[in-house]
Write a protein that holds these residues in place. Sequence first.
Motif, short mmCIF file in Angstrom:
data_model
loop_
_atom_site.label_atom_id
_atom_site.label_comp_id
_atom_site.label_asym_id
_atom_site.label_seq_id
_atom_site.Cartn_x
_atom_site.Cartn_y
_atom_site.Cartn_z
N UNK A 135 0.82 -1.22 0.00
CA UNK A 135 0.00 0.00 0.00
C UNK A 135 0.85 1.26 0.00
N UNK A 136 1.93 1.27 0.78
CA UNK A 136 2.77 2.48 0.84
C UNK A 136 3.60 2.65 -0.42
N UNK A 139 1.27 4.07 -2.77
CA UNK A 139 1.03 5.48 -2.45
C UNK A 139 2.06 6.38 -3.14
N UNK A 140 3.34 5.97 -3.13
CA UNK A 140 4.36 6.78 -3.80
C UNK A 140 4.04 6.89 -5.30
N UNK A 142 0.99 6.35 -6.86
CA UNK A 142 -0.27 7.06 -7.08
C UNK A 142 -0.05 8.58 -6.94
N UNK A 143 0.68 8.99 -5.91
CA UNK A 143 0.93 10.41 -5.69
C UNK A 143 1.77 11.01 -6.80
#
Lengths: 193, 193
Positions: A135-136, A139-140, A142-143
């Motif tokens: 997930x993290x 996140x990198x 997706x952001x």
Amino acid sequence: MILDAARAQFSERGYEKASVRSIAKAAGVDSALVHHYFGTKEQVFAAAVEVAFAPAFQAPGAVEAGPPEELGERLTRFILGVWENPETRAPLLAIVRSAVNNETAAAVFRDLVTGQVLSRIARGLDLPDAELRAGLAAAQLVGTAMLRYVIKVEPLASVDLEQIVARVAPVVQGHLTADRTRTGRPGTADQAR
Amino acid sequence: MILDAARAQFSERGYEKASVRSIAKAAGVDSALVHHYFGTKEQVFAAAVEVAFAPAFQAPGAVEAGPPEELGERLTRFILGVWENPETRAPLLAIVRSAVNNETAAAVFRDLVTGQVLSRIARGLDLPDAELRAGLAAAQLVGTAMLRYVIKVEPLASVDLEQIVARVAPVVQGHLTADRTRTGRPGTADQAR
């Protein structure tokens, strides 16, 4: 084809305003046929999203193929590659818009991302916190995609893709595989917090 | 107050459907007054966004105060704190929705993020690639917020905030300050790619 019409409708009108009826009309078929094949609007949306990305998601190169220490780079190239390509960027942006605007669309998107991407990555990691790591890492990515392709913040929006990969891939790799038993700091093994 | 009414309108109707007229009506004033004080819809949106976040953005604790080696943690706590708090989450989500759906709203959001957050961080770094570093650090935070608070991917959505901070802050710090002259790998100093 019904799902092409559906994607176009969700993209143009947004999830909330698109309807099985408007999709059927755009595809030149009866609403009953759309209901028969796909079910509710939510199910049409899920099918349209899945069809748009199934070929990319199912390509083994994205996740499984290749050495584990290069997983961060493979994933980074895969996700940013989908955004770099105008043909896949448009439907992806439509999905992100629907997911940000509507809880039902968010749930469909969440299930797809979790089922097709995150749990595949997590399975390969074989670590107790694999899902959180996946997930993290996501996140990198997706952001980075949001700021580069949607909000278009400079210089991130214009810089060469290879510069992004060189900085993002090691971070994604660190989230996924860095040893967290010795320090609280992914990506370093020699520095306690 | 006009800007409260504006934020509510942008939030409920979306950027495209909200109008100076509907904002004036909701605030119980004449459209001419809104035009007089703020100008166009775009300018009303920019003012509403700025007013919603100015107090938070201008708090020196977010960026400047404290040692540079803790900047990653301060920024992580600041950005995720804004999302954790239901009072600031709702207007922020409204802005993100508008920015994802509309190019004009995206431009307003981009200018605010660049001007109020990224360039302040970049100034403090004093490195030639400071803006790109700030953008990639922001990408990790934006993506974490999207997946945790908007798309709600598990386990990221439910895990304790401190677990997120422990994993994200070092990555943000690495993007901002890691030495990139020796290796291509932020967060490590001993491992060439």
